[in-house]
Design a protein around this motif. Structure first.
Motif, mmCIF file in Angstrom:
data_model
loop_
_atom_site.group_PDB
_atom_site.id
_atom_site.type_symbol
_atom_site.label_atom_id
_atom_site.label_comp_id
_atom_site.label_asym_id
_atom_site.label_seq_id
_atom_site.Cartn_x
_atom_site.Cartn_y
_atom_site.Cartn_z
ATOM 1 N N ARG A 100 0.828 -1.062 -0.045
ATOM 2 C CA ARG A 100 0.057 0.092 0.042
ATOM 3 C C ARG A 100 0.727 1.344 -0.045
ATOM 4 O O ARG A 100 1.766 1.603 0.835
ATOM 5 C CB ARG A 100 -0.992 0.095 1.192
ATOM 6 N N LYS A 104 -3.260 5.518 0.094
ATOM 7 C CA LYS A 104 -4.330 4.291 0.353
ATOM 8 C C LYS A 104 -4.141 3.429 -1.282
ATOM 9 O O LYS A 104 -4.836 2.606 -1.417
ATOM 10 C CB LYS A 104 -5.487 4.214 0.822
ATOM 11 N N THR A 188 0.254 -5.618 5.832
ATOM 12 C CA THR A 188 -0.661 -5.125 6.628
ATOM 13 C C THR A 188 -0.495 -3.806 7.148
ATOM 14 O O THR A 188 -1.395 -2.976 7.586
ATOM 15 C CB THR A 188 -0.990 -6.194 7.450
ATOM 16 N N SER A 189 1.027 -3.288 7.380
ATOM 17 C CA SER A 189 1.331 -2.194 7.914
ATOM 18 C C SER A 189 2.670 -1.770 7.548
ATOM 19 O O SER A 189 3.317 -2.755 6.510
ATOM 20 C CB SER A 189 1.085 -1.921 9.417
ATOM 21 N N THR A 206 -10.489 -7.176 0.448
ATOM 22 C CA THR A 206 -10.061 -5.882 0.634
ATOM 23 C C THR A 206 -8.948 -5.721 1.325
ATOM 24 O O THR A 206 -8.489 -6.628 1.976
ATOM 25 C CB THR A 206 -11.355 -4.850 1.174
ATOM 26 N N GLU A 208 -8.555 -3.950 4.204
ATOM 27 C CA GLU A 208 -9.092 -3.859 5.345
ATOM 28 C C GLU A 208 -9.027 -5.295 6.038
ATOM 29 O O GLU A 208 -9.217 -5.863 7.059
ATOM 30 C CB GLU A 208 -10.251 -2.808 5.683
ATOM 31 N N GLN A 209 -9.919 -6.331 5.054
ATOM 32 C CA GLN A 209 -10.204 -7.543 5.189
ATOM 33 C C GLN A 209 -8.851 -8.414 5.602
ATOM 34 O O GLN A 209 -8.786 -9.150 6.535
ATOM 35 C CB GLN A 209 -11.074 -8.312 3.969
ATOM 36 N N GLN A 211 -6.103 -7.157 6.405
ATOM 37 C CA GLN A 211 -5.563 -6.970 8.048
ATOM 38 C C GLN A 211 -6.538 -7.712 9.086
ATOM 39 O O GLN A 211 -5.759 -8.090 10.056
ATOM 40 C CB GLN A 211 -5.829 -5.422 8.126
ATOM 41 N N GLU A 212 -7.701 -7.869 9.096
ATOM 42 C CA GLU A 212 -8.327 -8.439 10.068
ATOM 43 C C GLU A 212 -8.066 -9.948 9.871
ATOM 44 O O GLU A 212 -7.876 -10.540 11.045
ATOM 45 C CB GLU A 212 -10.002 -8.203 9.865
ATOM 46 N N LYS A 215 -4.751 -10.191 11.592
ATOM 47 C CA LYS A 215 -4.855 -10.155 12.910
ATOM 48 C C LYS A 215 -5.400 -11.323 13.843
ATOM 49 O O LYS A 215 -4.930 -11.627 14.923
ATOM 50 C CB LYS A 215 -5.935 -8.716 13.126
#
Length: 222
Positions: A100, A104, A188-189, A206, A208-209, A211-212, A215
Motif C-alpha cells: 500500500r 491508500k 498489513t502495515s 479488501t 482491510e479484510q 488486515q483482519e 490479526k
C-alpha cells in the motif's frame, strides 16, 4: 558504457525475461531502472574504479556500481550463460505481494525466478527478480569548478502495477509454479508482513479484510 535507445513495452511485459539475444543487452535496453539511470547521465559519471575483473583499475560509473555491481549483480552472469538453443527463459513466480502506497493506493509486486539452461543443458536459476517495481535515481545538481554537475544521491523504489484481480491473474499466467506453492504476502502495515494468505484471500479480499485476517491468524496457508 554506451547509451542505448529506450524500448517501449507494456507496463507488465517490460519486466518479463528477455527473448532476444544477446539477453543481457536486451534486458538493459528494456529495463526501466537502466533507462532512468542513463537518462540522468549516470552511465557517464565516475563513482569509483573497478577493483576486479577485466576492467581492473578503470573508472566505474554509477550505473555500473549501483546496477551492474549491486542490484543486478547476480542476474548478469545468469543472462550471459543462457543458451537459447536449449529453450527460452521462463518465469517461475515464487511470491505475490500487496503493498500500500500513499493515498491508500495498492500495488502488486511479483517475485519471480527466471529459469533456463546453459550450453550443456544444465538448469540455470536466476536470482529473485521483481515485477511491478523499478529503481529511480535521486540526483542533485551541484556546482563543480563553476559547472553544473548532476551528482547521484540515492535511489527510490517506484511501483507501477496497481493491485487488482486482473493484475493477480495476469501475474500467474505463463509461469512454471503451481498456484498453491506460491506465497501470498500482504504488508498489513509499514512494518508488518503476513504471507499466510491463500490465493483467494489475497486476491479477492479488501485490504482491510486482509488486515483482519492477519490479526485473527486466519490465513489459510498457515
Amino acid at each position: 558504457m554506451v547509451n542505448k535507445p529506450e524500448t517501449k513495452q507494456s507496463t507488465v511485459n517490460q519486466y518479463y525475461p528477455p527473448t532476444e539475444e544477446p539477453f543481457l543487452e536486451t534486458f538493459e535496453q528494456n529495463n526501466r531502472s537502466y533507462q532512468l539511470f542513463r537518462k540522468a547521465g549516470l552511465d557517464k559519471d565516475v563513482a569509483g574504479v573497478h577493483e576486479t575483473g577485466p576492467k581492473l583499475g578503470q573508472p566505474m560509473s554509477t550505473v555500473e556500481k549501483i546496477l551492474d555491481q549491486g542490484l543486478f549483480r547476480r542476474l548478469r552472469p545468469f543472462l550471459v550463460t543462457v543458451d537459447s538453443s536449449k529453450g527460452p527463459i521462463q518465469r517461475k513466480v515464487i511470491k505475490l505481494e500487496r503493498r500500500r502506497g500513499t493515498a491508500k493506493q495498492e500495488f502488486l509486486v511479483t517475485h519471480v525466478e527466471w529459469i533456463a539452461k546453459d550450453y550443456l543443458g544444465n538448469p540455470l536459476i536466476s536470482t529473485e527478480v521483481l515485477e511491478g517495481m523499478y529503481n529511480e535515481p535521486v540526483v542533485q545538481t551541484v556546482l563543480v569548478q563553476g559547472k553544473a554537475v548532476k551528482k547521484y544521491q540515492n535511489w527510490k523504489p517506484v511501483y507501477d502495477i496497481p493491485f487488482s484481480t486482473e493484475a493477480v491473474n495476469k501475474a500467474l499466467e505463463d509461469q512454471l509454479n503451481e498456484p498453491e506453492l506460491i506465497k501470498y504476502m500482504v504488508r498489513t502495515s509499514q512494518s508488518d508482513r503476513d504471507d499466510s494468505f491463500s490465493l483467494e484471500q489475497f486476491r479477492d479480499s479488501t485490504f482491510e479484510q486482509c488486515q483482519e485476517i492477519s490479526k485473527q491468524g486466519k490465513g489459510l496457508n498457515r
